[in-house]
Write a protein that holds these residues in place. Sequence first.
Motif, short mmCIF file in Angstrom:
data_model
loop_
_atom_site.label_atom_id
_atom_site.label_comp_id
_atom_site.label_asym_id
_atom_site.label_seq_id
_atom_site.Cartn_x
_atom_site.Cartn_y
_atom_site.Cartn_z
N UNK A 111 -12.90 -16.66 -32.79
CA UNK A 111 -12.22 -15.86 -31.77
C UNK A 111 -13.11 -14.69 -31.32
N UNK A 112 -13.73 -14.00 -32.25
CA UNK A 112 -14.56 -12.85 -31.91
C UNK A 112 -15.78 -13.26 -31.08
N UNK A 113 -16.43 -14.34 -31.46
CA UNK A 113 -17.60 -14.81 -30.72
C UNK A 113 -17.22 -15.23 -29.30
N UNK A 114 -16.13 -15.98 -29.19
CA UNK A 114 -15.72 -16.45 -27.86
C UNK A 114 -15.17 -15.31 -27.01
N UNK A 115 -14.57 -14.30 -27.63
CA UNK A 115 -14.12 -13.13 -26.87
C UNK A 115 -15.33 -12.42 -26.27
N UNK A 116 -16.37 -12.23 -27.07
CA UNK A 116 -17.59 -11.58 -26.56
C UNK A 116 -18.20 -12.40 -25.43
N UNK A 117 -18.24 -13.71 -25.60
CA UNK A 117 -18.78 -14.59 -24.56
C UNK A 117 -17.99 -14.47 -23.26
N UNK A 118 -16.67 -14.53 -23.36
CA UNK A 118 -15.83 -14.45 -22.15
C UNK A 118 -15.96 -13.08 -21.49
N UNK A 119 -16.01 -12.01 -22.28
CA UNK A 119 -16.11 -10.67 -21.70
C UNK A 119 -17.43 -10.50 -20.94
N UNK A 120 -18.52 -11.03 -21.49
CA UNK A 120 -19.80 -10.89 -20.80
C UNK A 120 -19.84 -11.72 -19.52
N UNK A 121 -19.07 -12.80 -19.48
CA UNK A 121 -19.04 -13.62 -18.25
C UNK A 121 -18.31 -12.92 -17.11
N UNK A 122 -17.31 -12.09 -17.42
CA UNK A 122 -16.56 -11.44 -16.35
C UNK A 122 -17.06 -10.05 -16.02
N UNK A 123 -17.99 -9.51 -16.83
CA UNK A 123 -18.50 -8.17 -16.57
C UNK A 123 -18.98 -7.96 -15.14
N UNK A 124 -19.74 -8.89 -14.55
CA UNK A 124 -20.21 -8.67 -13.18
C UNK A 124 -19.07 -8.56 -12.16
N UNK A 125 -17.89 -9.03 -12.50
CA UNK A 125 -16.77 -9.05 -11.55
C UNK A 125 -15.81 -7.88 -11.73
N UNK A 126 -16.02 -7.07 -12.77
CA UNK A 126 -15.14 -5.93 -13.04
C UNK A 126 -15.47 -4.79 -12.10
N UNK A 127 -14.44 -4.10 -11.64
CA UNK A 127 -14.63 -2.94 -10.79
C UNK A 127 -14.73 -1.69 -11.67
N UNK A 128 -15.60 -0.77 -11.30
CA UNK A 128 -15.77 0.45 -12.09
C UNK A 128 -14.61 1.38 -11.90
#
Length: 103
Positions: free
Chosen positions: A86-103
């Motif tokens: 769960x922790x590894x896949x959470x980190x993977x998913x979070x890094x995939x959406x980082x470029x799409x997050x608004x500041x």
Amino acid sequence: MAHQVPSSLLLRDYHVANLMLLPEREGVRQAGLLDFQDAYQGPVTYDLVSLLEDARRMSGQSQGRRWWPVTWSGSRPRRKAFETSLAILAALRHTRVLPFLKS
């Protein structure tokens, strides 16, 4: 290490915004799926972390992590593998959406 748990069908882009409640149905059939991008096979924890930890909807500490103990009742070594996955896949998913997050 994320693959130390059983494999299952996975749906890419599976998150809360792509689910809807179907109140006329009973039990788990009340959950309706609007959309997903792709289907493949991988760790059973992938879709679970997609639902419990969505970086696009998190504020402060992870609300999803409080549900992790509820999702697994196996032996201690197997639970550790489950939590690690769960922790590894959470980190993977979070890094995939980082470029799409608004500041």
